[in-house]
Design an enzyme around this catalytic site. Structure first.
Site, PDB file in Angstrom:
ATOM      1  N   GLU A 275      81.899  20.032  82.546  1.00  0.00           N
ATOM      2  CA  GLU A 275      81.048  20.055  81.365  1.00  0.00           C
ATOM      3  C   GLU A 275      80.431  21.443  81.177  1.00  0.00           C
ATOM      4  O   GLU A 275      80.103  22.120  82.147  1.00  0.00           O
ATOM      5  CB  GLU A 275      79.921  19.015  81.504  1.00  0.00           C
ATOM      6  N   GLU A 386      73.940  14.741  73.443  1.00  0.00           N
ATOM      7  CA  GLU A 386      73.411  13.684  74.302  1.00  0.00           C
ATOM      8  C   GLU A 386      71.917  13.909  74.486  1.00  0.00           C
ATOM      9  O   GLU A 386      71.465  15.053  74.620  1.00  0.00           O
ATOM     10  CB  GLU A 386      74.117  13.705  75.668  1.00  0.00           C
TER      11      GLU A 386
END
Length: 471
Positions: A275, A386
């Site tokens: 990520e 997120e």
């Protein structure tokens, strides 16, 4: 990296002033926070002392002296005692004052700091308060890993075909505004402090995400998403330009991020992810700047992986990028728009996963041996936002995602991802063929996709969190 003005170009220093101004406001908030800590700490100590058996204190000189010492300490160092954080998983405020446990915790913290912070050949003071240490490349945390001991960083790999490489050297992190840089043969590492670790909800898991079951199609443990994703094929990398904002995060226990996920394995305990993107995380960094970050795990966030360079794993090769450092400038509502380009791809020769920031700046790589499923290829790629919704007030959080505005507001107001691509089996960058979009709670944060000749595959996403349709 790309700066886009809606009407006319605005001087960069306008945005730098905005960032500095935000820092000043943050200092005032810190002052207010310290005062509240002081009041709470003094009141807690007084209540504890009032409940002691003073007849016993009077009959024992040793106990009487100890009580006197604690009273004086509470008056002269209230913030120190109230900022100790959590012991285990239970807040200190709910426990009896236990100096031995606090001393043990501080010993753990100092030992961990010695592992994380490596000797520096040069130290740079960033305008935002960070300290950047220039560490000799082969002494970085990655080489604490047993399988990397005695190794040195690898040479750059072959880049994917179809990738336009322009090595840009503009300032896009606040620490570079000092005019200082790290010498060749070293890498810049943001220094981790005791305060950073004391803010963590768990010292033992400092630098790691909370353990949770991970699903693409639902939220868990308060994590909410608005993402675009592709699946069903074999992927060897991904690329996107990510719009950078400074969203408001409601409290220290929450964060807001925008990133790419390169994923393989099931959504169980064997999940592998790589990520990278930007995040605002008051708990991890102590402020509300958007910061460039990386993360990895090979067991669904359980025992492996970490943010940035807070454990052995990611090998940094660049002396101009500080992972975890603040990004500047940022986008403004109905004003200039700033985005960063990120490319993650698997080196066809050695199998390691490399990270490029901007147009040509290699940051470093994740060695293939860190992973199980990702040793071969990825089975899914995600792009998007997120947040964490802790519901501290009993209602939905007001933490913002992206710009804090819904996708329907479009360019200059809603946050975006553009020029999303994936890397195929032959190391080619290719457009997305089956992008799908998903928002866990579209009344709080939503997403709208599209495609055109200029931006290729793109989407707008984000939202304010709590509002009339998201109570």
């Amino acid at each position: 990296m790309c700066w886009i003005d809606l009407v006319e170009s605005k001087p960069r220093n306008t945005h730098f002033c905005f960032v500095h101004g935000r820092r000043k406001r943050r200092r005032r908030r810190q002052g207010q926070c310290e005062q509240s800590h002081t009041d709470l700490s003094i009141e807690t100590k007084r209540q504890n002392l009032s409940s002691m058996d003073f007849s016993l204190c009077l009959s024992s000189p040793i106990i009487s002296t100890l009580v006197h010492f604690l009273l004086v300490a509470s008056l002269f160092c209230p913030v120190c005692s109230s900022d100790i954080g959590n012991i285990g998983n239970t807040p200190v405020a709910n426990q009896t004052f236990k100096p031995q446990e606090e001393a043990h915790k501080m010993n753990i913290i100092r030992t961990r700091l010695q592992q994380i912070n490596k000797p520096a050949v040069k130290t740079i003071q960033s305008p935002d308060g960070d300290v950047i240490d220039c560490v000799v490349s082969h002494q970085q945390p990655a080489f604490d890993h047993p399988m990397l001991k005695g190794h040195k960083p690898l040479d750059p790999p072959e880049r994917p075909k179809g990738h336009n490489q322009m090595d840009m050297s503009e300032n896009f992190q606040l620490w570079t505004m000092s005019g200082e840089s790290c010498p060749e043969g070293t890498i810049p590492i943001r220094r981790t402090t005791e305060q950073d670790m004391l803010r963590a909800s768990s010292v033992s898991r400092f630098g790691r995400k909370i353990r949770r079951r991970v699903r693409r199609d639902t939220n868990s443990n308060g994590h909410e998403h608005a993402v675009g994703y592709v699946s069903g094929e074999q992927y060897y990398g991904a690329k996107a330009s990510i719009n950078v904002w400074a969203p408001r995060v409601a409290n220290q226990d929450e964060f807001s991020l925008s990133q790419m996920w390169v994923i393989s394995g099931s959504f169980g305990d064997d999940l592998n992810t790589i990520e990278s993107g930007w995040q605002v995380s008051p708990e991890l960094y102590g402020d509300r700047y958007p910061r460039f970050f990386t993360y990895w795990t090979s067991d669904a966030y359980q025992a492996t992986g970490c943010y940035n360079l807070l454990c052995s794993g990611f090998v940094q090769t660049n002396n101009r990028i500080a992972i975890g450092a603040a990004i500047s400038p940022t986008s403004s509502y109905a004003g200039g728009q700033f985005d960063i380009s990120l490319l993650i791809w698997k080196d066809p020769k050695h199998g390691n996963w490399w990270l490029e920031f901007g147009s040509g700046i290699l940051v470093g790589y994740w060695p293939s041996f860190l992973f199980t499923h990702l040793r071969d290829h990825a089975s899914m790629v995600q792009f998007g936002g997120e947040i964490v919704n802790s519901r501290q007030s009993g209602s939905h959080t007001s933490t913002q995602m992206g710009s804090g505005h819904f996708a329907s507001e479009g360019f200059g107001k809603a946050s975006y991802f553009r020029n999303m691509q994936v890397v195929d089996w032959d190391n080619n960058l290719v457009p997305l063929s089956n992008l799908r979009v998903l928002a866990d709670h579209p009344n709080c944060y939503d997403i709208q996709g599209g495609i055109n000749n200029v931006w290729g595959n793109y989407f707008y996403y984000g939202g304010p969190g709590r509002n009339v349709r998201c109570p």
